[in-house]
Design a protein around this motif. Structure first.
Motif, PDB file in Angstrom:
ATOM      1  N   ARG A 102       0.831  -1.208   0.000  1.00 25.94           N
ATOM      2  CA  ARG A 102       0.000   0.000   0.000  1.00 25.94           C
ATOM      3  C   ARG A 102       0.867   1.262   0.000  1.00 25.94           C
ATOM      4  NH1 ARG A 102      -5.358  -1.018   3.790  1.00 25.94           N
ATOM      5  NH2 ARG A 102      -5.821  -3.067   2.908  1.00 25.94           N
TER       6      ARG A 102
ATOM      7  N   GLY B  65      -7.707   3.078   6.984  1.00 23.83           N
ATOM      8  CA  GLY B  65      -7.905   1.954   6.070  1.00 23.83           C
ATOM      9  C   GLY B  65      -7.575   0.623   6.719  1.00 23.83           C
TER      10      GLY B  65
ATOM     11  N   ASP C  19     -10.263  -2.345   7.309  1.00 22.55           N
ATOM     12  CA  ASP C  19     -10.058  -3.638   6.640  1.00 22.55           C
ATOM     13  C   ASP C  19      -9.901  -4.773   7.658  1.00 22.55           C
ATOM     14  OD1 ASP C  19     -10.205  -2.242   4.301  1.00 22.55           O
ATOM     15  OD2 ASP C  19      -8.039  -2.211   3.936  1.00 22.55           O
TER      16      ASP C  19
ATOM     17  N   ALA D 194     -13.200  -5.702   8.931  1.00 23.72           N
ATOM     18  CA  ALA D 194     -13.968  -6.432   7.913  1.00 23.72           C
ATOM     19  C   ALA D 194     -13.401  -7.827   7.664  1.00 23.72           C
ATOM     20  CB  ALA D 194     -13.999  -5.622   6.614  1.00 23.72           C
TER      21      ALA D 194
ATOM     22  N   ASP E 287     -10.266  -8.666   6.522  1.00 26.05           N
ATOM     23  CA  ASP E 287      -9.314  -8.786   5.400  1.00 26.05           C
ATOM     24  C   ASP E 287      -8.117  -9.649   5.832  1.00 26.05           C
ATOM     25  OD1 ASP E 287      -6.972  -8.223   3.804  1.00 26.05           O
ATOM     26  OD2 ASP E 287      -8.031  -6.484   2.960  1.00 26.05           O
TER      27      ASP E 287
ATOM     28  N   VAL F 238      -4.494  -8.099   5.643  1.00 22.70           N
ATOM     29  CA  VAL F 238      -4.247  -7.090   6.677  1.00 22.70           C
ATOM     30  C   VAL F 238      -4.082  -7.756   8.036  1.00 22.70           C
ATOM     31  CG1 VAL F 238      -5.295  -5.159   7.934  1.00 22.70           C
ATOM     32  CG2 VAL F 238      -5.363  -5.198   5.430  1.00 22.70           C
TER      33      VAL F 238
END
Lengths: 412, 412
Positions: free
Chosen positions: B295, B306, B310, B313, B315, B318
């Motif tokens: 990133r 971010g 993430d 959520a 991810d 991550v």
């Protein structure tokens, strides 16, 4: 008598007097402690020196010195000529009216001495420790035997305390040895074990970590004299450390600070006796060094003498192993210099003996990895007190309560 | 006025009185400082509390409080009921008769606030810093402009000092920034640059390292309250650190201590901006984390937001990167816990925001690598003050001289 927390003689300042008469006693005690601490450290001072050092007035210093002399802690000698006009000022020297005992409980060897104000070592003993007597009970029996012998020899001379250095993590408040890996001790109340053997009339027992006490001794009487931010590394089977910060031993929250042998320097490194992996001492301890050379690690003293002789003779394998040790040590010291910002790092134990062969690679690694400002204010040098450092530190530990409060030992 | 070394308000004890009348002034000043420091820290105390905290007698405390009230530093309020028999004791609150200014010079953002005794932040400003104005001269111009604006706003209210936090290694005695790598500053006399712009009548300028000041703030008002042996790690582009030992900021020999981002954790690791290799911050700094994820590392705040979103959520990339960060951090913290023996480690900066995803791997590594006794007394937790920590620490720095000697600012 049971175990004691160690008061810190180095914190003793002077106070002029007190608003409330109830405090007068404690101010006098503190001032007595400050004068005695100065005499202890300098070995000989004039009364005029003491006036300058303490900020107290001349007549107060005179009264305090007389009281310390009466307690047998200092003696007043012939005047010291000052080289300036005016009367010469009487000398004040340490006196031996009160003794302390120091013990360095090593893994294979035990060292013992009688001392007192001034810190001179007398009646020294060094004994090999039988493998079968390295457990807590056997060790306490052996230390108690040495202590009883010394007490008999000292007859009526009061003994203020016994300072004991152990190669392990010591809980400051009660002398519990949390871990001494090379003795396989875990949660051993060693101060209690020893105090129980000496009985209720025995001197108080103070326990400390060997490397921390070595640091104290190097700071007061060795290669760290006058250096108030000091890191002392001691190479033995593993790697120990002692930190002096702002002139004081740095213990951390519970006295467990300074475990520099267990800096994690290599995530892919060797397993360590501590249960971790990649610790600095798995690269720079004597055991690691001898293993790298395929040599036997029995007999620390002989092994070190062999390394020193072979390095002097130009043995390529030994020189390469010492240089590799130096490179690892340089990276570890860089980490410590970045975090602690000392102005001197001292190499003690076997590292002092092999330092000429370790320092070049050590300095290259340190230059590469240390932050520039931190690097610019630090020097690396061998320690000066050799095998005496820890014993001298144990004596300082034992002197702590006496220097903090000279009336305490007199029971006043 | 020129730069000043910062006296340490936390060292202020109380002294009852003095043998020599010449000392009376300094004893009174010290006692005033002790009372004011207690009020500053606690925000509200009763006179009875102050009597208990200082050990001074009731009438002395009454006189000192009256004098501090006259100086505009405290105010006396309604009595606080004590829940015990006897008269309620009058409340003593911080007053705002004297101001200080705090500035947090970040790489991309500058934060500013007016404060005073009690440490409340008022008149806060947060400004983005143009890339073209991050050099020493441009930065000093911008800080000076904010200061002038605040001084005009405060009119005749005296300003005791300006505390400035910078992201670099600061020489304590004169406010020289030895290195601020992320600003590309080397040997910048920033305190002088700023003082010169404020002229001879400007308030004194005190400079400190951002992470060290953050540690001070977390210790006094955040997640380290009441914890006297504390390690504060602050994740930003790199990794900074501040050490509190025995209740005091730990600076080392020259104030450069706490560079925890430059622990050497991997001899085969990445090159670091410091010129070294394998530094901890090359694994756990935000720049390293974002690079690992492929990133962009422009815009610290957006990048962190971010990551947080993430991770929440689920991810997988991550979460894996944060776990790897936690494992490296755990090894680094193990080294620090072994050497420093703190009782709490606080994760600040971006690490506070992502801590739920970092802590499990961090704790596993810490359990594996920390010495058992050291591990058993330490907890790891997120910091509490967020982006305010450094600004609050700058305010504390500015308050130092006033708390040490309340008469000093009054020119008495």
């Amino acid at each position: 008598m049971s175990t004691l927390g160690a008061p810190d003689p180095m914190r003793s300042g002077t106070i002029a007097a007190s608003e409330e008469t109830a405090n007068n006693g404690s101010v006098r005690r503190r001032n007595l402690g400050a004068v005695l601490t100065h005499v202890h450290r300098a070995a000989r001072l004039s009364r005029a020196d003491l006036t300058a050092l303490t900020g107290l007035n001349r007549s107060t210093v005179g009264v305090l010195v007389a009281e310390l002399a009466e307690l047998g802690l200092v003696s007043e000698g012939d005047p010291i000529p000052r080289g300036t006009p005016g009367r010469p000022s009487p000398a004040v020297d340490p006196a031996d009216g009160v003794a302390v005992l120091g013990v360095d409980v090593g893994v294979a060897v035990m060292r013992f001495a009688v001392s007192g104000v001034g810190g001179a070592l007398r009646g020294r003993l060094e004994v090999e420790r039988a493998t079968s007597r390295r457990d807590p009970e056997g060790t306490a029996d052996d230390v108690a035997a040495l202590v009883r012998c010394a007490l008999a020899d000292l007859r009526d001379r009061p003994v203020a305390a016994i300072g004991v250095a152990v190669p392990g993590v010591v809980r400051r408040q009660d002398g519990l040895v949390r871990v001494a890996a090379n003795l396989a001790w875990h949660d051993v109340p060693f101060a209690e074990l020893l105090a129980a053997r000496l009985g209720p009339d025995g001197p108080p027992v103070l326990l400390g970590n060997d490397a921390e006490l070595g640091a104290v001794a190097e700071h007061l009487r060795g290669a760290g004299r006058g250096v108030d931010d000091l890191l002392y590394l001691v190479g033995g089977v593993g790697l120990g450390g002692g930190i002096i910060a702002g002139g004081q031993p740095f213990g951390g929250a519970t006295g467990y600070a300074g475990e520099v042998g267990h800096l994690v320097v290599d995530p892919a490194g060797h397993d360590c006796t501590c249960g971790g992996r990649g610790c600095l001492e798995t690269q720079v301890g004597l055991r690691a060094l001898l293993r790298r050379l395929g040599r036997d690690d029995q007999g620390e003293r002989e092994a070190v003498a062999g390394l020193v002789a072979d390095a002097a003779a130009g043995d390529g394998d030994v020189l390469a192993a010492l240089a590799e040790c130096g490179a690892w040590l340089g990276r570890g010291i860089a980490s410590l210099v970045n975090v602690l910002n000392p102005s001197r790092v001292l190499l003690g134990g076997y590292l002092a003996e092999v330092h000429p062969h370790v320092l070049p690679a050590l300095r290259r690694a340190l230059d590469h990895h240390a932050q520039r400002p931190n690097r610019s204010v630090v020097t690396v040098a061998p320690a000066a007190l050799g095998r005496d450092a820890v014993l001298r530190g144990a004596v300082e530990l034992a002197l702590g309560p006496l220097l903090a409060d000279p009336l305490w030992v007199a029971g006043r």
